[in-house]
Design an enzyme around this catalytic site. Structure first.
Site, short mmCIF file in Angstrom:
data_model
loop_
_atom_site.label_atom_id
_atom_site.label_comp_id
_atom_site.label_asym_id
_atom_site.label_seq_id
_atom_site.Cartn_x
_atom_site.Cartn_y
_atom_site.Cartn_z
N TRP A 90 3.37 -2.44 -3.49
CA TRP A 90 4.01 -1.30 -2.87
C TRP A 90 3.67 -1.30 -1.38
O TRP A 90 2.66 -1.87 -0.96
CB TRP A 90 3.59 0.02 -3.52
CG TRP A 90 2.10 0.33 -3.49
CD1 TRP A 90 1.21 0.13 -4.50
CD2 TRP A 90 1.35 0.89 -2.41
NE1 TRP A 90 -0.05 0.53 -4.12
CE2 TRP A 90 0.00 1.01 -2.84
CE3 TRP A 90 1.65 1.31 -1.13
CZ2 TRP A 90 -1.02 1.52 -2.03
CZ3 TRP A 90 0.64 1.83 -0.31
CH2 TRP A 90 -0.67 1.93 -0.76
N GLU A 133 -10.97 4.95 5.17
CA GLU A 133 -10.12 3.78 5.00
C GLU A 133 -9.75 3.14 6.34
O GLU A 133 -9.62 1.92 6.45
CB GLU A 133 -8.84 4.17 4.24
CG GLU A 133 -9.05 4.71 2.84
CD GLU A 133 -9.16 3.61 1.79
OE1 GLU A 133 -9.14 2.42 2.16
OE2 GLU A 133 -9.27 3.95 0.60
N GLU A 171 -6.01 -3.38 1.40
CA GLU A 171 -6.62 -2.10 1.77
C GLU A 171 -5.93 -1.49 3.00
O GLU A 171 -5.87 -0.26 3.14
CB GLU A 171 -8.10 -2.31 2.07
CG GLU A 171 -8.96 -2.63 0.86
CD GLU A 171 -9.36 -1.38 0.08
OE1 GLU A 171 -9.40 -0.30 0.69
OE2 GLU A 171 -9.62 -1.50 -1.13
N HIS A 174 -3.48 1.23 2.47
CA HIS A 174 -4.01 2.56 2.18
C HIS A 174 -4.13 3.37 3.46
O HIS A 174 -3.78 4.56 3.51
CB HIS A 174 -5.38 2.47 1.50
CG HIS A 174 -5.39 1.62 0.28
ND1 HIS A 174 -6.56 1.24 -0.36
CD2 HIS A 174 -4.38 1.04 -0.44
CE1 HIS A 174 -6.27 0.49 -1.40
NE2 HIS A 174 -4.97 0.35 -1.47
N GLU A 224 -15.96 0.38 -4.61
CA GLU A 224 -14.59 0.33 -5.12
C GLU A 224 -14.42 1.26 -6.32
O GLU A 224 -13.38 1.89 -6.48
CB GLU A 224 -14.21 -1.10 -5.49
CG GLU A 224 -14.12 -2.06 -4.32
CD GLU A 224 -12.96 -1.76 -3.37
OE1 GLU A 224 -12.14 -0.88 -3.66
OE2 GLU A 224 -12.88 -2.43 -2.33
N THR A 227 -14.27 4.72 -4.93
CA THR A 227 -12.96 4.93 -4.31
C THR A 227 -11.90 5.21 -5.36
O THR A 227 -11.05 6.09 -5.20
CB THR A 227 -12.56 3.69 -3.50
OG1 THR A 227 -13.57 3.40 -2.54
CG2 THR A 227 -11.26 3.89 -2.78
N ASP A 256 -4.97 0.48 -6.88
CA ASP A 256 -5.41 -0.67 -6.10
C ASP A 256 -6.93 -0.80 -6.14
O ASP A 256 -7.48 -1.90 -6.32
CB ASP A 256 -4.98 -0.52 -4.63
CG ASP A 256 -3.64 -1.18 -4.34
OD1 ASP A 256 -2.99 -1.66 -5.29
OD2 ASP A 256 -3.26 -1.22 -3.16
N GLU A 257 -7.61 0.32 -5.93
CA GLU A 257 -9.07 0.28 -5.88
C GLU A 257 -9.65 -0.14 -7.24
O GLU A 257 -10.67 -0.85 -7.29
CB GLU A 257 -9.62 1.66 -5.49
CG GLU A 257 -9.10 2.22 -4.17
CD GLU A 257 -9.55 1.43 -2.96
OE1 GLU A 257 -10.15 0.36 -3.10
OE2 GLU A 257 -9.30 1.90 -1.84
N HIS A 260 -9.42 -3.89 -7.38
CA HIS A 260 -10.45 -4.50 -6.54
C HIS A 260 -11.83 -4.39 -7.18
O HIS A 260 -12.64 -5.31 -7.12
CB HIS A 260 -10.46 -3.84 -5.16
CG HIS A 260 -9.19 -4.04 -4.40
ND1 HIS A 260 -8.81 -3.25 -3.32
CD2 HIS A 260 -8.19 -4.95 -4.55
CE1 HIS A 260 -7.65 -3.67 -2.85
NE2 HIS A 260 -7.25 -4.69 -3.58
#
Length: 391
Positions: A90, A133, A171, A174, A224, A227, A256-257, A260
């Site tokens: 995305w 971020e 990242e 974000h 992570e 987050t 996403d986090e 990761h």
């Protein structure tokens, strides 16, 4: 990355502190600057980053570096798979008004109308998360200090260097997404937010990782997961406040986090497999230092306790709490099967006992702190135009 709590400082206070322990980070003192439109340029002082004491560097012996050299192919096959192809990721535009469309202005008005229903305390935490971020250059720099895994040229083809660059690129979405949302929503003072970002990147960070990938990857694993939790909770609260679009935005970052976190967790699983003693000693070392938030040197030119104040609001509204910190410790102990380790040295067994008993201790401290909790004050936050928010 996002916020992280230091629950061991809860003793004697009604809310936990998110700051580094005193031996690692004294009180931050940073010079403020006048706005660029000021005529009094001659009185401006150069930027001065806060001084940190007792910083240790390059503490990992050479034979440990060889472990990471030997894991190059393993990292290619097991870690790089947790990166998404760019074409399948995305992008911030997917969640925001389309500036190329005829309905752009109407879309912005709708976004701003939804934002009006959300309280200032939420925006204080969302801004704090976004600023954290935004300090991505600092985090990539930190990862590139790690002996044995750094990007030696800036475009090294090694698996470790490829991961660091691609992780940074993912990242970065974000920061772009949260920044653009906050810019359009009309609820925050973007100049104060932007000043805070500049101060933070200029100040850097020292998480106590000592150029060791053992320590560095334990730190990133913890961060992570933190987050993932914090962005997940901002998504949940956005839904509570009736903004499903904002909830989807925050939830996508959280996903996403989580991906990761999975990658970093696997690195430590492998290290515990091939070097259990060194891994458990490093785990205990990082936990004794108390995992600090990457943005612990946060400053807006006004509030020298901005980080603690922002953290207190996040704790109070349930975005990230001492319970979450304890849960992460417990999760990692179980995931890395720390209780089951055998054949450890005497120091290794002590480290094993320490980390295995840490989560219950944190929870006991939290319970005592909550019992002593008193009415918390309201303080002004420059991020929301000086309006007062309860800590």
């Amino acid at each position: 990355m996002a916020l992280n709590i230091n629950p061991m400082n809860m003793i004697g206070s009604n809310l936990p502190s998110f700051s580094l322990p005193s031996l690692k980070s004294p009180k931050v003192s940073m010079v403020s600057t006048l706005p660029p439109r000021s005529k009094d340029i001659g009185n401006l002082k150069p930027f001065t980053a806060p001084k940190l004491v007792h910083q240790a560097t390059h503490t990992m012996p050479p034979h440990k570096i060889e472990i990471f050299n030997s894991l190059e192919e393993w990292a290619r096959d097991n870690i790089l798979i947790h990166l998404k192809p760019v074409e399948k990721c995305w992008q911030p535009k997917d969640f925001l008004p389309d500036p190329s469309s005829d309905g752009f202005e109407d879309q912005v008005r709708e976004l701003r109308e939804r934002a009006k229903e959300i309280p200032d305390e939420y925006f204080v935490v969302l801004v704090g998360d976004m600023i954290t971020e935004e300090a991505l250059p600092t985090y990539q720099t930190m990862l590139n200090t790690l002996d044995g895994t750094r990007d030696e040229t800036g475009a090294s083809p090694t698996s470790w260097a490829t991961w660091t660059r691609a992780w940074t690129a993912e990242e970065n979405r974000h920061t772009d997404l949260l920044n653009k949302y906050l810019y359009m929503c009309g609820r925050v003072d973007m100049r104060q937010v932007e000043k805070t970002i500049q101060y933070l990147i200029g100040s850097g960070m020292d998480p106590g990782t000592e150029n060791s990938p053992y320590l560095g990857f334990i730190y990133t694993t913890f961060q992570e997961r933190a987050t993932f939790i914090s962005h997940g909770n901002t998504a949940r609260l956005a839904k509570v406040h009736g903004d499903m679009n904002l909830a989807q935005l925050c939830g996508s970052i959280a996903a996403d986090e989580k991906r990761h976190e999975t990658a970093y967790t696997k690195i430590l699983e492998k290290l515990f497999e091939i070097d259990p003693d060194g891994s458990v000693l490093s785990f205990a070392d990082m936990m004794r230092k108390k995992i600090s938030m990457p943005a612990h040197l946060m400053y807006d030119g006004q509030d020298e306790s901005l980080f603690d104040h922002y953290s207190s609001v996040a704790q109070r509204i349930g975005v990230y709490t001492a319970k979450d910190y304890a849960d992460i410790v417990e999760y990692l102990v179980e995931r890395w099967k720390v209780k089951e380790l055998t054949g450890l040295s005497a120091d290794g067994r002590q480290a094993q006992d320490y980390v295995c008993g840490l989560a219950p201790r944190i929870r006991r401290l939290e319970e005592r702190a909550q019992e002593r909790a008193k009415e918390t004050p309201f303080i002004p936050f420059s991020w929301v135009s000086g309006r007062e928010v309860k800590l």
